[in-house]
Design an enzyme around this catalytic site. Structure first.
Site, short mmCIF file in Angstrom:
data_model
loop_
_atom_site.label_atom_id
_atom_site.label_comp_id
_atom_site.label_asym_id
_atom_site.label_seq_id
_atom_site.Cartn_x
_atom_site.Cartn_y
_atom_site.Cartn_z
N GLY A 212 -6.91 -30.18 -0.23
CA GLY A 212 -6.69 -28.95 0.53
C GLY A 212 -6.04 -27.85 -0.29
N ASP A 213 -5.98 -26.69 0.30
CA ASP A 213 -5.26 -25.53 -0.24
C ASP A 213 -5.20 -24.57 0.96
OD1 ASP A 213 -4.45 -24.45 -3.15
OD2 ASP A 213 -5.23 -22.74 -2.06
N LYS B 287 -11.03 -26.57 -9.06
CA LYS B 287 -10.67 -25.83 -7.84
C LYS B 287 -11.95 -25.43 -7.14
CE LYS B 287 -6.99 -24.31 -5.74
NZ LYS B 287 -5.59 -24.80 -5.82
N1 GLU Z 1 -4.12 -27.11 -3.70
C1 GLU Z 1 -2.99 -27.80 -4.24
C2 GLU Z 1 -2.63 -27.19 -5.58
O1 GLU Z 1 -2.73 -25.98 -5.74
C3 GLU Z 1 -3.18 -29.30 -4.26
C4 GLU Z 1 -4.38 -29.81 -5.02
C5 GLU Z 1 -4.65 -31.31 -4.84
O2 GLU Z 1 -3.93 -31.97 -4.14
O3 GLU Z 1 -5.63 -31.75 -5.47
O4 GLU Z 1 -2.18 -27.82 -6.48
#
Ligand code: GLU
Length: 450
Positions: free
Chosen positions: A167-168, A128
């Site tokens: 993204g997030d 992350k």
């Molecule tokens: N941010 C999203 C999650 O919490 C997607 C992460 C991703 O696609 O790598 O899983």
């Protein structure tokens, strides 16, 4: 606190080592509570210090991001990338740009991501990242300059076979585009180093919808267990970003009705449902405007607006928090129980305080945990990686069908893991156990490395 001596020892060590990290400790504690029976039944975990190893990130990168705003002022933010666990695949997980981002928030998200990615059945480790940069009210050019500066450092630590961000909160298609462009410029390399890319340069169809669609597919499976279906059910949703948008869209397609969405300013109650194309598209417009005010929806469509409140006071069949961590507290949980809501489905990462979870559990509300429910987003990121590796792209129908199958698989693994350890119906325990088993077995097979 735990029945197991081993878990007590590990957890108190963790508290000592991470004194300023409440979100991280909250996430770990919830997982360890679920794992007690597994740890008791298998001494091999303690013998190999698996819990100590799983709760320490493999790598934690903190860096400075300097950038120049439209007034010529030099700004400094803090950037992070947590490479939490690579036992089952390269680090994978989103980037969050939000003022609440701290080392603790990054670590809780990276820790949860490891379990979530494991549950998808795809070969992805946990990671992350993000920054305390607040994109609200920033111009397009400012966002671009920030992303370029952020990637200048991040590029040293990631790669298509090493670590693949996405993204997030605060990071959508636009940001991923700027980040990708800068990576390519620095490396002279066109690879699938990020997911959530634009369709013209390697993105996957259905990726923007995936988290919300996946969450609703999970609800579909869950309701089957109870002999019910989405048709005719009412839903309270929070947020109005990408995840809420996909959720609303899919609930409508399957015959349910979403009556609330929310923002930092309050929530709207739309008794007819957020159910027309105009209303659903307006969620995207609100996001693009950068105003971050859901009042705009109430003004436009003439519906109830509750300033400074959260939607959990409304009586609905199914509650789906889609905004941010700890957005549902004990008071909200009391409202949910008092309203007779039977299904509580976490979509945002760790949206519920520990106290609220306790209360919901004690009152027999069925709780679906976010690690399992929101895994559709990262699962379709995994499908994007597969397409990039093949230099190929699947149709929307193909990706959607795979997503649906993956979500059904996640539900099944979650349900069965809980059953196996005598906790039938406890999906929190099931998700934690199922996610844990695969990662810990991979770690054991690879020797004492990480
Ligand atoms: N941010 C999203 C999650 O919490 C997607 C992460 C991703 O696609 O790598 O899983």
């Amino acid at each position: 606190m735990f029945k197991s001596e081993y878990l007590n020892r590990v957890y108190s060590q963790l508290e000592k080592r991470n004194p300023q990290q409440p979100e991280f400790l909250q996430a770990v504690k919830e997982v360890l509570e679920s794992l007690e029976p597994v740890i008791d039944a298998n001494p091999v975990y303690e013998e190999n210090a698996i819990i100590e190893r799983m709760t320490e990130p493999e790598r934690m990168i903190t860096f400075k991001v300097t950038w120049i705003d439209d007034n010529g002022k030099v700004n400094v933010n803090r950037g992070f990338r947590v490479q939490f666990n690579s036992a089952i695949g390269p680090y994978k997980g989103g980037l969050r740009f939000h003022p609440s981002v701290t080392a603790s928030v990054m670590k809780f998200l990276g820790f949860e991501q490891t379990f979530k990615n494991s549950l998808t059945g795809l070969p992805m480790g946990g990671g992350k990242g993000g920054s305390d940069f607040d994109p609200r009210g920033r111009s397009d050019r400012e966002i671009m300059r920030f992303c370029q500066s952020f990637m200048t450092e991040l590029s040293k630590h990631i790669g298509a076979d090493t670590d693949i961000p996405a993204g997030d909160i605060g990071v959508g298609g636009r940001e991923i585009g700027y980040l990708f462009g800068q990576y390519k410029r620095l490396r002279n390399e066109f690879t699938g180093v990020l997911t959530g890319k634009g369709l013209q340069f390697g993105g996957s169809l259905i990726r923007p919808e995936a988290t919300g669609f996946g969450a609703v597919y999970f609800v579909e499976e869950l309701l089957k267990t109870y002999g019910e279906s989405i048709k005719g059910k009412t839903f309270a949703v929070s947020g109005f970003g990408n995840v809420a948008w996909g959720t609303v869209e899919k609930v409508n397609q399957l015959g349910g009705k979403v009556v609330t969405i929310s923002g930092p300013d309050g929530y709207v109650y739309d008794k007819d449902g957020v159910n027309t194309k105009e209303k659903i598209d307006f969620m995207l417009e609100m996001r693009a405007s950068g105003r971050d005010k859901v009042k705009d929806y109430a003004d436009k469509f003439g519906v109830e607006y509750h300033e400074g409140k959260r939607p959990w006071e409304q009586k609905v069949d199914i509650v789906m928090p889609c905004a941010i961590q700890n957005e549902v507290d004990i008071e909200d949980a009391k409202n949910i129980v008092a309203n007779g809501t039977k299904f509580y489905v976490e979509v945002a990462n760790m949206p519920t305080t520990a106290e609220a979870i306790e209360y919901l559990k004690a009152h027999n509300v069925v709780i679906a945990p976010s690690k399992a429910v929101n895994a559709g987003g990262v699962a379709v990121s995994g499908l994007e990686m597969a397409q990039n590796s093949m230099r190929y792209s699947w149709s929307a129908e193909e990706v959607d069908a795979k997503l649906r199958e993956i979500m059904a698989g996640i539900y099944k693994r979650t349900y069965e893991a809980a059953e196996k350890y005598g906790m039938k119906g406890d999906l929190i325990a099931g998700a934690n156990i199922a996610g844990f088993e695969k990662v810990s077995e991979a770690m054991l097979s690879q020797g004492i490395a990480y």
